[in-house]
Scaffold this motif. Structure first.
Motif, mmCIF file in Angstrom:
data_model
loop_
_atom_site.group_PDB
_atom_site.id
_atom_site.type_symbol
_atom_site.label_atom_id
_atom_site.label_comp_id
_atom_site.label_asym_id
_atom_site.label_seq_id
_atom_site.Cartn_x
_atom_site.Cartn_y
_atom_site.Cartn_z
ATOM 1 N N ARG A 303 49.193 64.327 -13.748
ATOM 2 C CA ARG A 303 48.902 63.384 -12.603
ATOM 3 C C ARG A 303 48.796 62.050 -12.843
ATOM 4 O O ARG A 303 49.010 61.311 -12.278
ATOM 5 N N LEU A 304 48.437 61.667 -14.289
ATOM 6 C CA LEU A 304 48.009 60.272 -14.626
ATOM 7 C C LEU A 304 49.685 59.730 -14.530
ATOM 8 O O LEU A 304 49.775 58.541 -14.108
ATOM 9 N N SER A 305 50.686 60.165 -15.197
ATOM 10 C CA SER A 305 52.008 59.680 -15.270
ATOM 11 C C SER A 305 52.619 59.838 -13.735
ATOM 12 O O SER A 305 53.422 58.621 -13.703
ATOM 13 N N SER A 306 52.418 60.601 -13.066
ATOM 14 C CA SER A 306 52.880 60.486 -11.552
ATOM 15 C C SER A 306 52.374 59.593 -10.702
ATOM 16 O O SER A 306 52.920 58.752 -10.027
ATOM 17 N N PHE A 307 51.011 59.059 -11.112
ATOM 18 C CA PHE A 307 50.460 58.050 -10.335
ATOM 19 C C PHE A 307 51.088 56.757 -10.838
ATOM 20 O O PHE A 307 51.212 55.944 -10.035
ATOM 21 N N VAL A 308 51.551 56.539 -12.081
ATOM 22 C CA VAL A 308 52.046 55.395 -12.459
ATOM 23 C C VAL A 308 53.360 55.495 -12.146
ATOM 24 O O VAL A 308 53.936 54.250 -11.779
ATOM 25 N N LEU A 310 55.442 57.172 -9.861
ATOM 26 C CA LEU A 310 55.943 57.146 -8.372
ATOM 27 C C LEU A 310 56.065 56.099 -7.638
ATOM 28 O O LEU A 310 57.048 55.909 -6.952
ATOM 29 N N PRO A 311 55.271 55.139 -7.639
ATOM 30 C CA PRO A 311 55.262 53.518 -6.810
ATOM 31 C C PRO A 311 56.633 52.987 -7.560
ATOM 32 O O PRO A 311 57.174 52.244 -6.803
#
Length: 425
Positions: A303-308, A310-311
Motif C-alpha cells: 500500500r505504501l509503495s503504491s501510494f508513492v 501510482l501518481p
C-alpha cells in the motif's frame, strides 16, 4: 502499531535517500545526454550495459544471500558464522572480479567488441571489482538493518562526486566524452568504496560480537547458486534490451531507451525503498513462524509503495513528453513512446508488491528461479522477434510483457508456498 511506525520511519528515511539519489541520477543523466548527444550518450550507455553484465558473475545473488544470512545469524546469536560469512563474501568478490577482468581483457585484446566501444571498455573494466565490493558491503549493512547507511555510498555519495566533477568540467570549458565519464565513474566508485568500508566497520563494531570466524562454505555456495542464477536472469531481462539494441539497431536507440528507463526508475522508487527496508524483517518474521506479522508487513508495504508510485505513473504518461523535452531536449522526444509502454509494465510491478523478496527471504529461491527462467525465455523470444521488426519500441514491449509475466508467476508461487498475499488489496 509499533511495526507500522517502524516501517514508516525506515521507509521514509530510505525513500528520502532514494529520492535524492534519483534526483542526482536524473541531473547527471540530463548533463550526460545534453553534452554528449544521442550518439555518444548511446555509446557510453552501451559500454556500461556490457560492464553491468560482466559484473554479474561477481555480485549475482550475493546481496540476497548476505542479507538473509546476516539477519538470521544475528537472530540466532551465531557470531562466529557471522564473522565467517563476512570474510568469505569479501574473498569471493575479489577472486571472481580478477577472473572476470582477465576474461574481459582477453576479449578486448582479440577485438570481440565493436571498435567504438572497445576504447571505453579497456578502462571501464576497472569498475567490476569496485562495484562488486560496494555491493557486498552494502548488502552487509542492509543485513544489519541499516538500509540508509547501505544506500548512502552508492546512491548519494558517488553521484554527488560525479556531479561536482561534471560541473567543474563544464565551467572549465572541457569537452565531455564517453571515456572521460568512465574515468569519473571509476573515481567516484573508489571514493564511495572507502566511505562504505568505514560505515561497515563501525556497524560491525557496534552490532556484532567478536568471535573466531566459522565457515559453512558448501552451504553458502549451495544457497548462492539459485540466487546467482536469479540475479543473472533478472539483470538480463533489463540490460539485454540495451545490449541487443546496440548490436541490432543503433546507438541512438540505446540512448532513447536509457532516457525512458531513467524516468521509469522513478516509478520503482517506492517499491525499491520498501523492499530494502523489509528484506531482513521478512526473513526474521518468517524464521520465527510469525505468518500474521509477515502478512501485515507485506500488506502495509504494498500500500505504501503504491501510494508513492501510482501518481508518478500518471504524471509520466500525461506529461512525459513535456518532461523529456524540458530535461533532455527535443532531440530525445522519441523516448516518449518507449516510456509509455514501460509505464504499463511498471504499473503491474508496483501493484503486485514484493513477490521476489518474499520468495528469496523465506527460503523458496528455487521457485523464484523457475519463474525467472520462464520470464527470460519469454523476454528472449520477444526481443529476438520484436527488436529486428520494431527496434526500440519492440524492446520496450518485450521488457514490459516479461515484467508482467514475472510478477504473475512469482505472486502465484508466493501464495502457493507460503500462503502470503503480496499484491495490493
Amino acid at each position: 502499531m509499533s511495526q507500522s511506525i517502524s516501517l514508516y520511519r525506515k521507509f521514509t528515511g530510505t525513500a528520502g535517500v532514494m529520492i535524492i539519489s534519483r534526483g542526482l541520477a536524473m541531473v547527471t543523466g540530463v548533463i550526460f545526454a545534453r553534452y554528449l548527444g544521442p550518439e555518444q550518450f548511446g555509446l557510453y550507455s552501451f559500454a556500461l550495459a556490457i560492464i553491468t553484465m560482466a559484473t554479474l558473475p561477481v555480485i549475482a545473488g550475493l546481496p540476497n544471500l548476505l542479507i538473509r544470512e546476516v539477519a538470521n545469524f544475528q537472530l540466532e546469536n551465531k557470531w562466529d558464522f557471522l564473522a565467517g560469512v563476512i570474510n568469505w563474501s569479501r574473498v569471493y568478490v575479489l577472486v571472481l572480479s580478477f577472473i572476470i577482468m582477465m576474461c574481459m581483457y582477453f576479449g578486448l585484446y582479440f577485438n570481440l567488441f565493436k571498435a567504438s566501444v572497445t576504447n571505453l571498455l579497456w578502462v571501464a573494466v576497472l569498475l567490476i571489482p569496485l562495484r562488486g565490493l560496494l555491493t557486498q558491503q552494502g548488502a552487509l549493512l542492509n543485513g544489519f538493518r541499516q538500509p540508509i547507511l547501505a544506500q548512502f555510498p552508492v546512491q548519494i555519495f558517488a553521484p554527488t562526486i560525479t556531479l561536482i566533477i561534471l560541473c567543474f568540467y563544464i565551467f572549465s570549458g572541457v569537452d565531455l566524452t564517453g571515456k572521460k565519464l568512465i574515468y569519473i565513474s571509476i573515481l567516484a566508485s573508489l571514493l564511495a568504496f572507502f566511505v562504505s568500508a568505514i560505515l561497515l566497520h563501525k556497524t560491525i563494531k557496534s552490532k556484532a560480537k567478536k568471535f573466531a570466524p566459522q565457515y559453512s562454505i558448501k552451504t553458502w555456495h549451495a544457497s548462492l547458486l539459485p540466487f546467482t542464477i536469479m540475479a543473472f536472469i533478472g539483470t538480463l531481462n533489463t540490460e539485454l534490451a540495451s545490449v541487443l539494441l546496440g548490436w541490432l539497431a543503433d546507438n541512438e536507440s540505446v540512448a532513447y531507451f536509457k532516457v525512458a528507463m531513467q524516468a521509469v526508475a522513478l516509478i520503482a522508487l517506492g517499491l525499491t525503498a520498501v523492499n530494502t527496508v523489509i528484506m531482513p524483517n521478512v526473513a526474521r518474521l518468517y524464521k520465527k513462524g510469525d505468518l500474521k506479522g509477515t502478512q501485515e508487513l507485506l500488506t502495509k508495504s504494498v500500500r505504501l509503495s503504491s501510494f508513492v508510485s501510482l501518481p508518478i505513473i500518471f504524471f509520466l504518461i500525461v506529461f512525459g513528453e513535456l518532461t523529456i523535452s524540458l530535461l533532455f531536449g527535443k532531440g530525445y522526444l522519441e523516448a516518449y513512446p518507449i516510456l509509455v509502454i514501460l509505464c504499463f509494465g511498471q504499473l503491474i510491478n508496483v501493484l503486485m508488491g514484493s513477490v521476489g523478496v518474499v520468495l528469496n527471504m523465506t527460503g523458496n529461491e528455487n521457485s523464484a528461479l523457475k519463474s525467472l527462467s520462464m520470464t527470460l525465455i519469454v523476454n528472449l523470444l520477444l526481443l529476438a522477434t520484436l527488436v529486428p521488426l520494431y527496434g526500440r519500441i519492440g524492446a520496450a514491449i518485450a521488457v514490459s510483457v516479461s515484467l508482467v509475466c514475472w510478477n504473475v508467476l512469482m505472486a502465484r508461487s508466493v501464495y502457493k508456498l507460503t500462503g502470503l498475499k503480496c499484491w495490493i488489496k
